[in-house]
Design a protein around this motif. Structure first.
Motif, PDB file in Angstrom:
ATOM      1  N   GLY A   1     -17.704 -32.478 -10.325  1.00 14.83           N
ATOM      2  CA  GLY A   1     -17.701 -31.967 -11.698  1.00 14.83           C
ATOM      3  C   GLY A   1     -18.351 -30.613 -11.878  1.00 14.83           C
ATOM      4  N   GLU A   2     -18.908 -30.030 -10.793  1.00 13.54           N
ATOM      5  CA  GLU A   2     -19.530 -28.712 -10.930  1.00 13.54           C
ATOM      6  C   GLU A   2     -18.622 -27.643 -10.328  1.00 13.54           C
ATOM      7  N   ASP A   3     -18.457 -26.565 -11.067  1.00 13.00           N
ATOM      8  CA  ASP A   3     -17.588 -25.487 -10.595  1.00 13.00           C
ATOM      9  C   ASP A   3     -18.251 -24.768  -9.419  1.00 13.00           C
ATOM     10  N   ILE A   4     -17.589 -24.796  -8.252  1.00 18.00           N
ATOM     11  CA  ILE A   4     -18.236 -24.178  -7.083  1.00 18.00           C
ATOM     12  C   ILE A   4     -18.115 -22.659  -7.103  1.00 18.00           C
ATOM     13  N   TYR A   5     -17.271 -22.121  -7.966  1.00 21.41           N
ATOM     14  CA  TYR A   5     -17.175 -20.658  -8.059  1.00 21.41           C
ATOM     15  C   TYR A   5     -18.000 -20.115  -9.219  1.00 21.41           C
ATOM     16  N   ASP A   6     -18.818 -20.982  -9.809  1.00 19.32           N
ATOM     17  CA  ASP A   6     -19.754 -20.522 -10.838  1.00 19.32           C
ATOM     18  C   ASP A   6     -20.678 -19.475 -10.208  1.00 19.32           C
ATOM     19  N   PRO A   7     -20.965 -18.395 -10.929  1.00 21.54           N
ATOM     20  CA  PRO A   7     -21.835 -17.355 -10.342  1.00 21.54           C
ATOM     21  C   PRO A   7     -23.211 -17.868  -9.915  1.00 21.54           C
ATOM     22  N   ARG A   8     -23.631 -18.990 -10.524  1.00 22.97           N
ATOM     23  CA  ARG A   8     -24.956 -19.492 -10.165  1.00 22.97           C
ATOM     24  C   ARG A   8     -24.949 -20.247  -8.840  1.00 22.97           C
ATOM     25  N   VAL A   9     -23.754 -20.567  -8.337  1.00 29.22           N
ATOM     26  CA  VAL A   9     -23.683 -21.372  -7.112  1.00 29.22           C
ATOM     27  C   VAL A   9     -23.913 -20.482  -5.883  1.00 29.22           C
ATOM     28  N   ASP A  10     -24.825 -20.917  -5.043  1.00 28.87           N
ATOM     29  CA  ASP A  10     -25.075 -20.203  -3.793  1.00 28.87           C
ATOM     30  C   ASP A  10     -24.174 -20.803  -2.715  1.00 28.87           C
ATOM     31  N   PRO A  11     -23.273 -20.008  -2.156  1.00 29.12           N
ATOM     32  CA  PRO A  11     -22.342 -20.582  -1.170  1.00 29.12           C
ATOM     33  C   PRO A  11     -23.057 -21.219   0.025  1.00 29.12           C
ATOM     34  N   VAL A  12     -24.247 -20.723   0.329  1.00 26.95           N
ATOM     35  CA  VAL A  12     -24.988 -21.291   1.464  1.00 26.95           C
ATOM     36  C   VAL A  12     -25.338 -22.751   1.176  1.00 26.95           C
ATOM     37  N   GLN A  13     -25.740 -23.011  -0.062  1.00 21.91           N
ATOM     38  CA  GLN A  13     -26.090 -24.383  -0.458  1.00 21.91           C
ATOM     39  C   GLN A  13     -24.835 -25.262  -0.509  1.00 21.91           C
ATOM     40  N   LEU A  14     -23.747 -24.641  -0.978  1.00 27.99           N
ATOM     41  CA  LEU A  14     -22.482 -25.373  -1.050  1.00 27.99           C
ATOM     42  C   LEU A  14     -22.043 -25.819   0.343  1.00 27.99           C
ATOM     43  N   ARG A  15     -22.178 -24.913   1.305  1.00 23.81           N
ATOM     44  CA  ARG A  15     -21.684 -25.228   2.653  1.00 23.81           C
ATOM     45  C   ARG A  15     -22.535 -26.288   3.341  1.00 23.81           C
ATOM     46  N   ALA A  16     -23.754 -26.481   2.865  1.00 25.61           N
ATOM     47  CA  ALA A  16     -24.541 -27.593   3.388  1.00 25.61           C
ATOM     48  C   ALA A  16     -23.966 -28.920   2.905  1.00 25.61           C
ATOM     49  N   LYS A  17     -23.347 -28.893   1.729  1.00 20.74           N
ATOM     50  CA  LYS A  17     -22.753 -30.120   1.183  1.00 20.74           C
ATOM     51  C   LYS A  17     -21.328 -30.332   1.666  1.00 20.74           C
ATOM     52  N   VAL A  18     -20.649 -29.211   1.956  1.00 18.45           N
ATOM     53  CA  VAL A  18     -19.260 -29.282   2.393  1.00 18.45           C
ATOM     54  C   VAL A  18     -19.185 -28.727   3.814  1.00 18.45           C
ATOM     55  N   GLY A  19     -19.177 -29.624   4.795  1.00 20.88           N
ATOM     56  CA  GLY A  19     -19.173 -29.186   6.194  1.00 20.88           C
ATOM     57  C   GLY A  19     -17.777 -28.799   6.628  1.00 20.88           C
ATOM     58  N   MET A  20     -17.712 -28.069   7.754  1.00 24.27           N
ATOM     59  CA  MET A  20     -16.393 -27.624   8.194  1.00 24.27           C
ATOM     60  C   MET A  20     -16.275 -27.697   9.714  1.00 24.27           C
ATOM     61  N   VAL A  21     -15.101 -28.141  10.165  1.00 25.31           N
ATOM     62  CA  VAL A  21     -14.776 -28.152  11.595  1.00 25.31           C
ATOM     63  C   VAL A  21     -13.557 -27.273  11.764  1.00 25.31           C
ATOM     64  N   PHE A  22     -13.591 -26.409  12.773  1.00 25.49           N
ATOM     65  CA  PHE A  22     -12.563 -25.383  12.891  1.00 25.49           C
ATOM     66  C   PHE A  22     -11.506 -25.761  13.912  1.00 25.49           C
ATOM     67  N   GLN A  23     -10.441 -24.961  13.872  1.00 21.45           N
ATOM     68  CA  GLN A  23      -9.303 -25.231  14.743  1.00 21.45           C
ATOM     69  C   GLN A  23      -9.696 -25.172  16.217  1.00 21.45           C
ATOM     70  N   LYS A  24     -10.357 -24.057  16.579  1.00 29.98           N
ATOM     71  CA  LYS A  24     -10.785 -23.917  17.966  1.00 29.98           C
ATOM     72  C   LYS A  24     -12.207 -24.437  18.079  1.00 29.98           C
ATOM     73  N   PRO A  25     -12.479 -25.317  19.042  1.00 27.45           N
ATOM     74  CA  PRO A  25     -13.877 -25.753  19.182  1.00 27.45           C
ATOM     75  C   PRO A  25     -14.774 -24.533  19.351  1.00 27.45           C
ATOM     76  N   ASN A  26     -15.789 -24.417  18.512  1.00 32.32           N
ATOM     77  CA  ASN A  26     -16.633 -23.213  18.589  1.00 32.32           C
ATOM     78  C   ASN A  26     -18.116 -23.559  18.648  1.00 32.32           C
ATOM     79  N   PRO A  27     -18.531 -24.292  19.702  1.00 34.86           N
ATOM     80  CA  PRO A  27     -19.966 -24.560  19.813  1.00 34.86           C
ATOM     81  C   PRO A  27     -20.722 -23.260  20.024  1.00 34.86           C
ATOM     82  N   PHE A  28     -21.973 -23.238  19.566  1.00 37.00           N
ATOM     83  CA  PHE A  28     -22.810 -22.077  19.840  1.00 37.00           C
ATOM     84  C   PHE A  28     -23.118 -22.042  21.338  1.00 37.00           C
ATOM     85  N   PRO A  29     -23.276 -20.870  21.896  1.00 37.08           N
ATOM     86  CA  PRO A  29     -23.652 -20.819  23.322  1.00 37.08           C
ATOM     87  C   PRO A  29     -25.121 -21.205  23.523  1.00 37.08           C
TER      88      PRO A  29
END
Lengths: 253, 441
Positions: free
Chosen positions: A71-99
Motif C-alpha cells: 500500500g505504500e508508493d515505492i516511487y514516493d520521493p520520501r522512499v529511499d531505494p536502498v531501504q526498499l531493496r532491503a525489502k525487495v531482494g533480487m537474483v540476476f540472470q547471470k550468477p554474480n557472486p562477489f569475488p
C-alpha cells in the motif's frame, strides 16, 4: 485490494525516447510465485527492475505511474531505494557472486543493514540463508573459499542465499536459470517452490515450461504491454488473448 | 561441376593465406627483435659508460699534521682550529704527496707545488673536516686517503692519456708519469665511491667530488608530493566521473579536456607552475614542493584516464549484485568496485609516477636546474614542507651533460643508472602491490 503485496497502476517506462513499458497494471499476491513471460525485449525484465527501483541507476530511464508495496508508493520521493531493496531482494540472470568468500557473500547484506549483533549471530544468519537456498550441505566445509569457485548452479543458489539473507519480503528473479543446466535448474525451481512459503516471488523466464512448473500466476508481456495476466493454468490452457495463444504455441517470439 | 577436392592437396588459395600469415608473423617478430636490440644497445651503452662513475681514484698520502700551523693556540679547541682555512691545508697535502713520492724513491721532476695537479681541490676541505672532527690527530703523521683530481681519475679510467695531456695542457705529462708510478706502488687506485650517491653537486673545477645526494633527495621528495596529492585526487576524480556523475554535456566536456591534458607537452606545465606556484602563490623556487605540485598537475590526467578504464572494466553485474542486496551507491563502489579496479588504478598511478620521476622540462622552468650544495630539509619553520631548494635526478643529468669537463659526462651516465634503478624499485613496488590486490574470478 489490500490482499495484494504489490500493485502496479499505469506504469510507463521510457528509455530516452524509447517507450519500453506501456501502461502496465498488475497485482501480485503475497506468498505466491508470479511468472513474467514473453519474447525477448518485451519489457518483462525492465518491469521487474522497476519493482525494486534498480532502473534508478540508469540515467536515461524514466518511470511513471504508481507501484505500491503493502500500500505504500515505492516511487514516493520520501522512499529511499536502498531501504526498499532491503525489502525487495533480487537474483540476476547471470550468477554474480562477489569475488569474496562464500561466507562473506551471504554476510554482506546483513552486515550493511546491521542485522547481526555479533559474530555468532552472523554465522547463524549465514547458515540459515544457505540452508534455505539448499546449498548448505555442499559448502558448509568451505565457507572461506571464494564464491566464484563454485559451479554455475551453486553460484546461483549462493546468490539466492545472499538475496534472502537480508530477510526480504519480495524476491525478484530475473531469468535465474538461463545460465544453468537442467539439473541445476531443477534444484533452483524446487527452491523457488520452497521460498514461496515465506516470500512473494516474481520470476522472469523465457521458458514457458518453467513458468508452468513453478508459478501460480502468469503475466504475458508483448512489445512493452501487459497482454494477459491470470492464473497460470488458465493462461496456458485457455488464453483469452490471441497473442498469448500464439506465443505459447510457439508462433511468435 | 568440378572434381571433388582431396584433403591431401593444398589448393593455391589456402597456400596464399598461409603465406600471408607467415609474412605477418615475421613482421611481428622483426618488430620485437628490433625493439629488444635497441633496448639492449641502450642498456649496454649506459652501463658501459656509466658504471665507472661509481668508482673514483684516491691517493694514499702519508702526511704530517704540524700542530703549530693547524692549532696555533694549542688548546685543540674546535672553534679556534676552524679559523685555519682550507688554503692552509692544500700545501700540506702537496708537501705530503711530494714526500710520499720521495720516500718511495720515485723520480718526478715535479716540485711540491706541481703536485696540486694530482690532488682534487676537494681533498684539502676533506682533510680539514677530518682534523676538526678528530683534533687528537694534530701533531701526528697520518695516512690520508685524498681524492685524486679529475684528470688523474680520467687517466686511470683511460679517458686521459699522455698524448692528450700534451695537447690540451690541463695536466702535465710528468704528473701522469708520477700517477702511473704511484698506481704501481699501490698509492693510487680506484675505489668504490659512496660519495657519488651521497655527496651534493660540485663546481666545474672538481667533477671528481660531484655527487647525486641532493638530486636523489629532491626526486624522492617530489615523488612523495606527487603520490600524496595525485593518488587520492586522481582516484576520487575518476570514481566520481565514472560512478556518480551524470552523463551530460558538462561531463563530456570534462572528459575531452582530461584526455587533452594528458597530451599537453610537459614544459607547458612548467610555465603554469612558474606562474601559479612561484609568482602567484609565492612558494620557493627550485623547491621539491613546487616541483611536486607541477608534476602532480602533469600526472593527474595520466592517472585519471587508466583509473577510469579500470573502473569501467569491473563487470556491471557486481554493481547490480551490491545494489540488489541494498547497498548504497557508495557502499557498492567502496566495497566491491574499487577493490576490483585497484590493480588497474595502481598500474596507472605507477606509470604516472615513473613518468613524473623522469620528467625534466617543467623542472627547468621552476628553477630546479640550479646548482645546489646544501641538502634540502623535509621541513623547516622558514621554508615549510619540502620548501628548500634542491635539484632532481633527470635535471642533474641535463646539468652535467652541459659542463665542459668530460668527467661530468661519465657522471651523467652514472646518474642515468641511478634513475633507472629507482624506476625499477618503483615498478617492483607496483607489481607487488598489484599482486596483493588482484583477485581471482
Amino acid at each position: 485490494m489490500t490482499d495484494f503485496k504489490i500493485t502496479a497502476r499505469n506504469v510507463q517506462v521510457h528509455y530516452g525516447t524509447n517507450h519500453a513499458i506501456k501502461d502496465v497494471n498488475v497485482d501480485i499476491a503475497d506468498k505466491t510465485v508470479t511468472a513474467f513471460i514473453g519474447p525477448s525485449g518485451c519489457g518483462k525484465s525492465t518491469f521487474l527492475r522497476c519493482i525494486n527501483r534498480m532502473n534508478d541507476t540508469i540515467d536515461v530511464c524514466k518511470v511513471s505511474g504508481t507501484i505500491t508495496l503493502d500500500g505504500e508508493d515505492i516511487y514516493d520521493p520520501r522512499v529511499d531505494p536502498v531501504q526498499l531493496r532491503a525489502k525487495v531482494g533480487m537474483v540476476f540472470q547471470k550468477p554474480n557472486p562477489f569475488p569474496k568468500s562464500i561466507h562473506d557473500n551471504v554476510a554482506y547484506g546483513p552486515r550493511i543493514h546491521g542485522l547481526a549483533r555479533n559474530r555468532a549471530d552472523m554465522d547463524e544468519i549465514v547458515e540459515r540463508a544457505l540452508r534455505r537456498a539448499a546449498i548448505w550441505d555442499e559448502v558448509k566445509d568451505r565457507l572461506s573459499e571464494p564464491g566464484t569457485g563454485l559451479s554455475g548452479g551453486q553460484q546461483q543458489r549462493l546468490c539466492i542465499a545472499r538475496a534472502i539473507a537480508t530477510e526480504p519480503e519480495v524476491l525478484l528473479m530475473d531469468e535465474p536459470c538461463s545460465a544453468l543446466d537442467p539439473i541445476a535448474t531443477a534444484q533452483v525451481e524446487e527452491l523457488i517452490d520452497e521460498l514461496r512459503r515465506s516470500y512473494s516471488v516474481v520470476i522472469v523466464t523465457h521458458s514457458m515450461q518453467q513458468a508452468a512448473r513453478v508459478s501460480q500466476n502468469t503475466a504475458f508481456f508483448h512489445l512493452g504491454s501487459l497482454v494477459e495476466f491470470g492464473e497460470t493454468g488458465q493462461i496456458f490452457t485457455n488464453p483469452v488473448d490471441p497473442r498469448t495463444e500464439s506465443y505459447i504455441s510457439g508462433r511468435i517470439g | 561441376m568440378t572434381a571433388p577436392k582431396s584433403l591431401l592437396t593444398i589448393d593455391p588459395h589456402t597456400r596464399k593465406r598461409h603465406a600471408a600469415e607467415r609474412r605477418f608473423r615475421r613482421y611481428g617478430l622483426a618488430g620485437i627483435v628490433i625493439s629488444v636490440a635497441a633496448l639492449a644497445l641502450l642498456l649496454v651503452s649506459i652501463l658501459h659508460n656509466g658504471t665507472s662513475a661509481f668508482r673514483q681514484s684516491y691517493l694514499t698520502i702519508t702526511l704530517e699534521l704540524p700542530a703549530e700551523i693547524l692549532d696555533p693556540t694549542g688548546a685543540r679547541d674546535r672553534d679556534a682550529m676552524a679559523r685555519v682555512t682550507t688554503l692552509t691545508y692544500g700545501p700540506l697535502l702537496e708537501q705530503g704527496l711530494a714526500d710520499t713520492a720521495g720516500d718511495l724513491g720515485l723520480e718526478t721532476g715535479l716540485s711540491p707545488r706541481d703536485m696540486r695537479q694530482l690532488i682534487s681541490r676537494q681533498a684539502a676541505a676533506d682533510l680539514r673536516y677530518m682534523v676538526l672532527d678528530r683534533p687528537e690527530l694534530v701533531g701526528t703523521t697520518i695516512e690520508f686517503r685524498a681524492l685524486a683530481s679529475g684528470r688523474i681519475d680520467g687517466f686511470l679510467k683511460g679517458r686521459v692519456s699522455r698524448d692528450s695531456a700534451e695537447r690540451d695542457g690541463n695536466i702535465s705529462p710528468e704528473a701522469l708519469d708520477l700517477a702511473a708510478q704511484l698506481a704501481k706502488a699501490g698509492r693510487l687506485g680506484l675505489r668504490w665511491n659512496w660519495a657519488f650517491i651521497t655527496a651534493p653537486d660540485a663546481s666545474d673545477q672538481r667533477p671528481e667530488a660531484a655527487g647525486l645526494g641532493v638530486a636523489i633527495l629532491g626526486s624522492v621528495y617530489m615523488m612523495l608530493v606527487v603520490l600524496v596529492l595525485a593518488l587520492p585526487l586522481g582516484t576520487m576524480a575518476s570514481i566520481y566521473l565514472e560512478e556518480f556523475a551524470r552523463k551530460n554535456r558538462l561531463t563530456d566536456l570534462i572528459e575531452v579536456n582530461i584526455s587533452n591534458l594528458a597530451a599537453v607537452p610537459s614544459i607547458v606545465y612548467g610555465i603554469l607552475g612558474l606562474a601559479i606556484f612561484i609568482n602567484f602563490a609565492g612558494f620557493n623556487q627550485s623547491s621539491p614542493l613546487v616541483g611536486g605540485l607541477v608534476l602532480t598537475l602533469m600526472t593527474l590526467p595520466r592517472i585519471i584516464i587508466p583509473a577510469r578504464a579500470a573502473l569501467k572494466s569491473v563487470p556491471p553485474s557486481i554493481r547490480d549484485a551490491a545494489l540488489g542486496v541494498g547497498a548504497s551507491k557508495m557502499q557498492s563502489v567502496l566495497h566491491h568496485v574499487l577493490p576490483l579496479a585497484m590493480p588497474g588504478i595502481l598500474t596507472g598511478v605507477i606509470i604516472g609516477l615513473a613518468q613524473a620521476l623522469g620528467e625534466t622540462a617543467p623542472l627547468l622552468l621552476i628553477g630546479m636546474v640550479a646548482f645546489v650544495r646544501d641538502y634540502p630539509a623535509a621541513w623547516t619553520p622558514d621554508s615549510g614542507l619540502f620548501g628548500e631548494a634542491s635539484t632532481a635526478l633527470p635535471v642533474q643529468v641535463y646539468n652535467w651533460t652541459q659542463r665542459a669537463d668530460p668527467a661530468f659526462a661519465e657522471r651523467a651516465m652514472g646518474t642515468i643508472i641511478v634513475l633507472l634503478a629507482l624506476l625499477l624499485v618503483v615498478n617492483a613496488a607496483a607489481i607487488i602491490l598489484r599482486r596483493r590486490f588482484e583477485r581471482r574470478w
